[in-house]
Enzyme design. Structure first.
Site, mmCIF file in Angstrom:
data_model
loop_
_atom_site.group_PDB
_atom_site.id
_atom_site.type_symbol
_atom_site.label_atom_id
_atom_site.label_comp_id
_atom_site.label_asym_id
_atom_site.label_seq_id
_atom_site.Cartn_x
_atom_site.Cartn_y
_atom_site.Cartn_z
ATOM 1 N N GLY A 133 16.145 -13.105 -59.788
ATOM 2 C CA GLY A 133 15.560 -11.803 -59.084
ATOM 3 C C GLY A 133 16.173 -10.666 -59.602
ATOM 4 O O GLY A 133 16.854 -10.554 -60.633
ATOM 5 N N GLY A 155 20.892 -6.388 -58.579
ATOM 6 C CA GLY A 155 21.335 -5.775 -57.207
ATOM 7 C C GLY A 155 21.199 -6.386 -56.088
ATOM 8 O O GLY A 155 21.356 -6.148 -54.975
ATOM 9 N N GLY A 179 22.449 -9.541 -55.496
ATOM 10 C CA GLY A 179 23.704 -10.155 -54.950
ATOM 11 C C GLY A 179 23.604 -11.705 -55.583
ATOM 12 O O GLY A 179 24.388 -12.621 -55.232
ATOM 13 N N LYS A 180 22.990 -11.798 -56.860
ATOM 14 C CA LYS A 180 23.154 -13.077 -57.551
ATOM 15 C C LYS A 180 24.672 -13.391 -58.235
ATOM 16 O O LYS A 180 24.811 -14.599 -57.984
ATOM 17 C CB LYS A 180 22.159 -13.087 -58.748
ATOM 18 N N SER A 225 -2.987 -8.528 -62.045
ATOM 19 C CA SER A 225 -3.063 -8.505 -60.922
ATOM 20 C C SER A 225 -3.731 -7.117 -60.087
ATOM 21 O O SER A 225 -4.188 -7.198 -59.086
ATOM 22 C CB SER A 225 -1.698 -8.764 -59.960
ATOM 23 N N LYS A 229 5.043 -6.501 -53.108
ATOM 24 C CA LYS A 229 3.764 -5.883 -53.023
ATOM 25 C C LYS A 229 3.547 -5.751 -51.459
ATOM 26 O O LYS A 229 3.210 -4.295 -51.137
ATOM 27 C CB LYS A 229 2.717 -6.622 -53.624
#
Length: 774
Positions: free
Chosen positions: A354, A357, A359-360, A678, A721
């Site tokens: 992820g 920041g 929280g991993k 995309s 998104k």
């Protein structure tokens, strides 16, 4: 009848000859060789493999290669770093290269099939030839003990002379020039004579080596004197009162007996202690030996901590420390549940992926606390030496265990929680060994019970370690390494999630860190929301915590200076503490425009909106792309342009229009690099709008990859998104139909207030995006 001649791609090999029937890997790096393999893979998979006469020639011509080679079938190709291709091929039949044909991209040659004279000698002759080779192989095995026993056994069981010759040539270590000569032999007798001569020479060389080894052994025996001298030195030291090393040896032996480890480990320790006992205490060898013994004694061989299997307590601890992160918490509770039922349960190898920041790293600490496990963090960012993982061999000066073994030593137990932080930042430089490859064994549950550190030299059991890895970008991790981990994605926080995290965790933490009491500072909910919206723009909450830190420090200063004992922060006085707003919301335009469409983008710090602009001007039919677009995005723009040209007549735009006008596609914020497919439907819509003069709705945003036939393909990063669209005030979002399942998994908080329309083709996009089609 003239032999059949045909053209085929050719690869010139350096220092290697392939025989028919051989399956082998080889690496290529020359562009012509790579194009030849690609050409072969694009046709029937066949390629002519010939050996270079001189391996130093970089661009071989017809006279630089042997003309007899092997036609092989390419089974597999693998791309390696530094533009190297690894090819797996199987030799099919012998062929002769007649000439190189004209081809600028790759070597191509005219070849013809070469048929050997496979006439077998009479039975007695064949038997004699077979037994002669068997006798030579036995003699060779007796003088050269390094030869693979399995290969020798196999050769001695073969009685067919043709099979024996081919098996010998394919499995014995020979120079490529000898193999080339063997390939050029046209009959069984020629092949036999060649191999018998080679084997006789090899036996003679091995005998000479054995003789030299005997002389070296005699020389080594002289060193036995050193041992006697050491013993004498030891007696002298005892007389001088310097025999403390003896008490140290006794201490090592006592600790070895008390050590909770397998007999294999204890035997290794005792052997090393005996060696240490006989070395001079002041020598470098003694220092290395002492360090090795101390390391082995400090390792937690069979020592384990007891897991806390209380599910309710684990859930409570995880919820106390972190808001959200449901998937992570659920997976840990599943692991605990299995442990409760089975008493063991395989330790999962997890990878949290992820943005920064989110929280991993901190959730890994909470998991260790919840399970009552020791916590060890190993930062892999920038690690480029394999020895950092596997350790250095103790023969080197300054050798030490690898980070995994050192982590176990620090933890003091064999079942800690080991955090492999920033695993996607491991350097791909293979100059000092492939670090990622070293991690493959560590993170393989089927292999890591016998992990061998180069320094420790005895197997380490890592099967009880709970490995948790963290990464920002999954694409930077190699496929084999990714395959060994269970990927759990930790996506961006919503504004509501940030609000709860700020109120329940970040603000109380900063109040405590900065020496304040709960009554010294109060922050209103509206002020917290304003800090989130106007002072931070990130996927996680790291900068948000910094803002609260700034407020707490200014509050502490006021209290120390006697300017008050309590500070209240609201929307009105927030600027006094944090200054003016740092970010402004991307707001949608108030009116519909021609050639301007709002797209949605994913970045490493969350979602964002992109306003794509297109202008049409007189010119010569050029497509100009600006805004620092990456290769993939440029290709996507060209695909969108091709689609628009293909449907232009439906909108009364004549083909001549594209020949007489230039089209300029621009994405603002040119200093920021942009890439990915995309924005395809966004660019296609903007180009079509500019070409036809039809306005696009300003309250619509869209995301999706487009093909040149107008199909809309799935994209990633949908949560981020949609959050960006919501922040910008977009009412309607066009999303690829293939992303229906992703939308269904999103929380109601994200989709509320957004009308999500699924589109499968550009017709669906135009129907919902053009203003006049409302």
């Amino acid at each position: 009848m003239k032999p059949l001649e045909y053209e085929i791609p050719v690869v010139a090999l350096r220092g290697m000859t392939i025989l028919p029937g051989m399956a082998i890997h080889f690496d290529i790096s020359r562009n012509k060789s790579i194009h030849a393999i690609e050409r072969a893979m694009g046709t029937n998979g066949m390629v002519m493999l010939v050996s270079q006469v001189d391996t130093e020639v970089s661009e071989p011509g017809f006279e630089d290669v042997y003309h007899v080679g092997t036609v092989a079938e390419v089974k597999q190709i693998v791309k390696l770093p530094n533009k190297i291709i690894r090819v797996m091929a199987e030799g099919k039949y012998k062929a002769e290269l007649l000439e190189f044909t004209e081809n600028s991209k790759y070597l191509s040659g005219l070849i013809t099939h070469v048929y050997d004279n496979d006439e077998m000698p009479d039975e007695l002759m064949a038997k004699a030839m077979t037994e002669n080779i068997h006798d030579l192989v036995k003699i060779y095995a007796s003088v050269d003990l390094r030869t693979g026993r399995e290969v020798l056994k196999r050769l001695l069981t073969i009685t067919d002379i043709k099979e024996l010759l081919d098996t010998f040539a394919g499995n014995f270590p020979m120079e490529y020039t000898v193999l080339q000569s063997y390939l050029e032999c046209g009959s069984i007798l020629e092949k036999y004579n060649l191999l018998v001569k080679y084997l006789a020479d090899a036996i003679e060389i091995a005998q000479i080596k054995a003789e030299l080894a005997g002389k070296v052994k005699a020389q080594v025996e002289k060193n036995q004197k050193e041992f006697v001298m050491r013993e004498q030195l030891k007696i002298i030291k005892d007389e001088l009162g310097e025999g403390d090393s003896e008490s140290e040896v006794e201490e090592f032996l006592r600790k070895t007996e008390e050590l909770d480890a397998d007999d294999e480990i204890k035997q290794k320790l005792k052997k090393e202690i005996t060696r240490y006992k006989t070395t001079s205490s002041g020598s470098a060898e003694a220092s290395v030996s002492r360090g090795y013994i101390e390391t082995l004694l400090e390792m937690p061989w069979n020592k384990m901590s007891e897991d806390n299997l209380d599910i309710a307590n684990a859930k409570k601890v995880l919820d106390e420390d972190h808001y959200g992160l449901t998937k992570v918490k659920e997976r840990i509770l599943e692991f605990l549940s299995v442990r409760v039922l089975t008493g063991k349960g395989e330790a999962p190898i997890l990878c949290f992926v992820g943005p920064p920041g989110t929280g991993k790293t901190s959730i890994a600490k909470s998991v260790a606390r919840a399970l009552n496990r020791e916590y060890v963090r190993i930062c892999l960012g920038g690690v480029r030496d394999e020895a950092e993982i596997r350790g250095h061999r103790k023969t080197y000066v300054g050798a030490m265990p690898g980070r995994i073994a050192e982590g176990l030593r620090q933890a003091g137990v064999k079942n800690p929680l080991m955090l492999l932080d920033e695993i996607d930042k491991v350097s791909g430089d293979r100059y000092k060994g492939d670090t990622e490859a070293a991690l493959l064994e560590v993170l393989d549950g089927a292999q890591n019970s016998r992990f061998r550190d180069h320094y420790i030299e005895v197997p380490l059991d890592l099967s009880e370690v709970l490995f948790i890895a963290t990464a920002n970008d999954l694409s930077n991790i190699s496929k084999p390494l990714r395959d060994r981990m269970e990927i759990i994605e930790i996506s961006s926080y919503t504004a509501n999630e940030k609000f709860h995290i700020a109120k329940q965790y970040l603000l109380p933490k900063q109040i405590a860190v900065n020496g304040l009491k709960k009554g010294n500072l109060s922050v209103t909910d509206k002020a917290i929301e304003k800090i989130i919206e106007d002072y931070t723009r990130e996927a996680g909450v790291r900068n948000l915590e910094r803002q609260f830190g700034t407020i707490c420090r200014k509050t502490a200063k006021k209290i120390v200076l006697g300017e008050g004992k309590k500070v209240s922060i609201s929307e009105r006085n927030l600027k006094d503490y944090l200054g003016k707003e740092k970010f402004h919301k991307d707001r949608i335009e108030n009116h519909d425009q021609v050639g301007v469409v709002r797209g949605l983008a994913w970045t490493s710090v969350g979602g964002d909106t992109l306003s794509i602009e297109v202008n049409v001007m007189p010119g010569k039919g050029k497509l100009n792309l600006t805004g620092q677009l990456g290769d993939v995005m440029q290709e996507s723009a060209r695909a969108a342009y091709s689609y628009v040209r293909s449907v232009a007549e439906k909108y009364d735009v004549m083909p001549e229009f594209f020949e007489k006008n230039d089209i300029h596609v621009h994405i603002p914020e040119g200093a920021v690099p942009k890439d990915g497919p995309s924005a395809g439907i966004t660019m296609a819509t903007a180009i079509l709008s500019a070409v036809t003069g039809k306005k696009v709705r300003s309250d619509v945003a869209m995301t999706g990859e487009v093909t040149i036939r107008g199909r809309v393909l799935a994209i990633g990063g949908l949560k981020e998104k949609l959050l960006a669209a919501k922040m910008a005030g977009v009412k309607q979002v066009l999303v690829p139909g293939e992303n229906r399942a992703d939308v269904a998994e999103l929380e109601k908080e994200i989709t509320d207030g957004l009308q999500i329309i699924f589109v499968d083709s550009m017709n669906d996009v135009i129907k919902n995006a053009f203003a006049e089609r409302r």
